[in-house]
Motif scaffolding. Structure first.
Motif, PDB file in Angstrom:
ATOM      1  N   ALA A   3      52.445  -9.568  -8.537  1.00 25.46           N
ATOM      2  CA  ALA A   3      53.428  -8.549  -8.895  1.00 25.46           C
ATOM      3  C   ALA A   3      52.995  -7.180  -8.398  1.00 25.46           C
ATOM      4  N   ARG A   4      51.728  -6.882  -8.577  1.00 27.79           N
ATOM      5  CA  ARG A   4      51.239  -5.543  -8.244  1.00 27.79           C
ATOM      6  C   ARG A   4      51.311  -5.265  -6.745  1.00 27.79           C
ATOM      7  N   TYR A   5      51.038  -6.271  -5.936  1.00 31.89           N
ATOM      8  CA  TYR A   5      51.076  -6.062  -4.488  1.00 31.89           C
ATOM      9  C   TYR A   5      52.460  -6.345  -3.911  1.00 31.89           C
ATOM     10  N   TYR A  39      56.580  -4.909 -13.564  1.00 29.98           N
ATOM     11  CA  TYR A  39      56.641  -4.777 -12.101  1.00 29.98           C
ATOM     12  C   TYR A  39      57.944  -5.251 -11.467  1.00 29.98           C
ATOM     13  N   GLU A  64      48.680  -9.345 -18.090  1.00 30.58           N
ATOM     14  CA  GLU A  64      48.604 -10.470 -17.159  1.00 30.58           C
ATOM     15  C   GLU A  64      49.563 -11.595 -17.507  1.00 30.58           C
ATOM     16  N   GLY A  76      45.238 -13.205 -13.612  1.00 25.01           N
ATOM     17  CA  GLY A  76      44.817 -12.265 -12.566  1.00 25.01           C
ATOM     18  C   GLY A  76      45.679 -12.408 -11.310  1.00 25.01           C
ATOM     19  N   HIS A 104      49.235 -11.054 -12.048  1.00 24.98           N
ATOM     20  CA  HIS A 104      49.168  -9.605 -11.969  1.00 24.98           C
ATOM     21  C   HIS A 104      49.148  -9.139 -10.506  1.00 24.98           C
TER      22      HIS A 104
END
Lengths: 348, 377
Positions: free
Chosen positions: B44-46, B368, B359, B38, B41
């Motif tokens: 990378a996502r933010y 990402y 993940e 989590g 993830h």
């Protein structure tokens, strides 16, 4: 829909679709005359021929087809009928055309309540009417129970292009602006909220809408400066941008801060473990426009009810790998990748 | 739903980023492992890694439950699913996880197996009640986050005598994996590859509390900071780790105190103790067999154990010899250093543990971060 024999009325309150409704006999004729003719009601359809014959202006035509399956058939903000009409209208309109005529083919599952079919047909009629489009020919087949999911609809449409503007992804050049017409992911979340195994409380409704008026407005204002338009349906904004990038051999950089999203939709995506960038829309528009015309086009879009929340969300860039990149809210960068396989929720 | 914006509030994030930069010593490097998928993830996502000082390196740990599930166990479930009258219920992201020869639950479903995606084990129980003539098997996976719901389902099934329900238990334990990673990290000759601190799990810790990590922090003299999954959570936790390293402390600290307590969730812990017992050994994909690292159903509920009801023996599946997941999960290599990454191994054709779920370290880098690869090379 050419059978003219009228039989006794069918039970539109408690009746269901039976195999005989697709057998080509009187039951089918009754179904068509009781449900589809009144719902679609127009001169060409009511000629009741095997085909519809019509004149069109000289010039270019746009022609598109799409099949619709959705579970559940009825969802907040619409039903499979509204999707089937508006979806094909949008496909035609995105080429710069004025949509004129639709065909509608139905695969019905034995046991579908006739009142549901009536509601779906009436919705299609209403959507077509309000878009100035006529459903002029069609077909009905019935399959045994368990061999379809209630009803599948295929619509095919035709429209005329009354301008000289050519819209195509390969016209996109680095520096072009990407405008998004409004909040993302409403449709997908509205559908999920009513799925049997989820069913969460929400006020979110599908954004499904016919975009042809908004598109014509954009073309009037932007003219040759409009490179291409897309409606980010299945696969969401992310998939539409990736498709454009690959077709035009460029990249995009978009700003997370600029992407409109409804708070409830964002929250629902968060707890379902879905990324809203990949969730379906049915009434949104991506416009790629030369920078010189971007402000005017944005203003025009915001003057239309379907574009009130339009934003310039990013720019096309030179990128040999055709990446769609996003500047995150805090200023970091990441890729927005192609969706791999179907959208699956994360467990924790 | 203000929670989303508050914990992603940009001005505060920028302040934290500046603070991290100010307190990072330029005379050393910092290698922090985020244990949880989590967190991998979220980083990378933010786009958080971009904003950290260059000498802070994030190592992506093994805390992705789908990733570390052995291919042999997936094969066993698929084998069972192909039998008549069996319904397998599984969480969404397990559906695509590959067994051997590219088989997956999704593919088995396409071939006719009755496999259903669920959000909660209670959904599986409901299916069992709705279809009394079918055998419903819940394919239970996850760390301590998803373990209490499985325990609850097992307790209800026993209480209500739902005979056609069973659990294929694959629950694994966070502290065991953390100990293993740190033991290996300590044995490394190269200082360059040691781990300086750990961003501890969020949801797992909401269940088990901070206490189980205390002896880990102490015995390995590594700081651990339990962190939430939002932008501000992660940045604040990194600052806390940085401060511990800079002052030579190795404590367990709790950034995620809006959800995590010292002792954890008593009811959840009790339910787990009732429903499960430790397995002697369990195979982790990409890592190997770890002792006392997973749970099986306790004797009290043995009649609900799919492994006792059906033949679920797992045939070992060898990873591709070129696969570097073992090294990546231990922080010794980066995804882009694996020859298979982006070539034979991609999210739609995953070969190793780290590419299996979104993940995983490799999947996250592919989805990402791969735009940076050429620039770095």
């Amino acid at each position: 829909m050419s059978n003219t024999h009228r039989r006794s009325k069918i039970d539109l309150i408690d009746g269901v679709v039976e195999l005989s409704h697709g057998a080509g006999g009187s039951a089918m004729a009754t179904l068509i005359s009781e449900i589809f003719y009144p719902a679609f009601n127009n001169d060409l359809l009511l000629q009741q021929n095997d085909q519809a014959i019509f004149n069109v202006d000289a010039g270019r035509l746009a022609f598109a087809t799409d099949s619709f399956i959705v579970s559940p058939l009825f969802f907040p903000g619409g039903n499979i009928g509204s999707l089937a009409v508006n979806g094909t209208i949008n496909d035609i309109a995105l080429g710069g055309a004025t949509p004129l005529y639709l065909s509608a083919s139905f695969i019905l599952e034995e046991g579908l309540p006739l009142k549901n079919l009536l509601t779906i047909a009436k919705t299609m009629g209403t959507c077509a009417h309000s878009a100035g489009v006529k459903i002029i020919t069609g077909d009905t087949k019935v399959v045994e129970r368990g061999k379809a999911d209630g009803v599948f609809i295929t619509t095919t449409g035709i429209g005329v292009i009354r301008n000289q503007i050519v819209l195509s992804a390969n016209q996109i050049a680095p520096g072009d602006c990407v405008i998004l017409s409004g909040e993302i992911a409403d449709h997908g979340v509205a559908i999920l909220s009513k799925r049997e195994n989820l069913n969460f409380e929400t006020n979110i409704i599908s954004d499904q809408a016919a975009l042809h008026e908004l598109i014509q407005l954009i073309l009037e204002v932007g003219e040759d400066n409009i490179r291409v338009m897309r409606d980010p349906t299945r696969g969401g904004l992310a998939s539409a941008l990736n498709e454009l990038a690959e077709k035009s051999d460029i990249g995009f950089v978009i700003n997370e801060n600029k992407i409109p999203i409804n708070h409830s939709v964002a929250a629902a995506c968060e707890f379902l473990g879905l990324d809203p960038l990949y969730v379906a829309n049915e009434g949104k528009l991506i416009v790629v426009v030369a920078p010189a015309a971007a402000a005017d086009v944005l203003g025009a879009m915001r003057s239309h009810s379907l574009g009130r929340q339009a934003e310039i969300i990013g720019v096309a860039t030179e990128d040999s790998r055709f990446f769609v990149q996003m500047v995150t809210r805090i200023g970091g960068r990441r890729i927005i990748d192609h969706l791999s396989g179907e959208l699956l929720p994360r467990i924790c | 739903m203000q929670y989303l914006d508050e914990f992603r509030y940009e001005p505060l994030a920028l302040r934290l980023i500046n603070q991290i930069a100010a307190e990072t010593s330029c005379h050393r490097s910092y290698r922090f492992m985020e244990f949880c998928g989590g967190h991998t993830h979220a980083l990378a996502r933010y786009g958080i890694e971009d904003l950290l000082p260059k000498n802070i390196e994030m190592i992506h740990g093994p805390g992705c439950p789908v990733c570390v599930l052995s291919a042999g166990r997936i094969d066993a479930a698929i084998r069972l699913a192909k039998q008549d009258n069996i319904v397998i219920c599984a969480y969404g992201d397990l559906m695509r996880a590959p067994g051997s020869r590219g088989n997956s639950l999704l593919r088995a479903r396409a071939s006719g197996a009755d496999i259903r995606m669920i959000y909660s084990p209670l959904d599986a129980l409901k299916i069992a009640m709705d279809y009394p003539d079918k055998e419903i098997v819940f394919f239970a996976i996850g760390f301590e986050t998803t373990t209490p719901p499985t325990a609850l389902a097992v307790q209800i099934a026993q209480r209500d005598r739902i005979k056609n329900f069973s659990v294929f238990c694959n629950h694994v334990l966070t502290p065991a994996a953390m100990r293993h990673i740190l033991t290996e990290s300590q044995s490394l000759a190269s200082q360059r590859l040691t781990i300086d601190g750990i961003v501890g799990p969020a949801h797992v810790s909401a269940v088990i509390g901070c206490k189980p990590y205390q002896e880990i922090a102490k015995n390995f003299t590594k700081p651990i900071v339990i962190a939430g999954f939002e932008t501000l959570d992660i940045l604040q936790a990194l600052l806390m780790l940085l401060r511990q390293v800079n002052t030579q402390r190795a404590d367990i600290e709790n950034q995620y105190d809006r959800a995590v307590t010292d002792q954890g969730n008593y009811s959840a812990i009790d339910a787990m103790a009732d429903a499960f017992e430790l397995r002697e050994s369990f195979e982790w994909r990409g890592i190997g067999h770890l002792s006392n690292s997973a749970l099986g159903l306790s004797k009290k509920y043995c009649t609900l154990d799919s492994e006792k009801r059906f033949d679920m023996s797992a045939v070992p599946v060898l990873d591709n010899p070129a696969c570097e997941c073992g090294q990546i999960l231990r922080g010794r290599k980066k995804p882009q250093e694996c020859k298979l990454f982006g070539n034979a191994c991609r999210p739609d054709t995953p070969l190793g543990a780290c590419m299996v779920s979104a993940e995983g370290a490799c999947a996250a880098h592919w989805a990402y971060g791969r735009f940076r690869d050429e620039v770095r090379a």
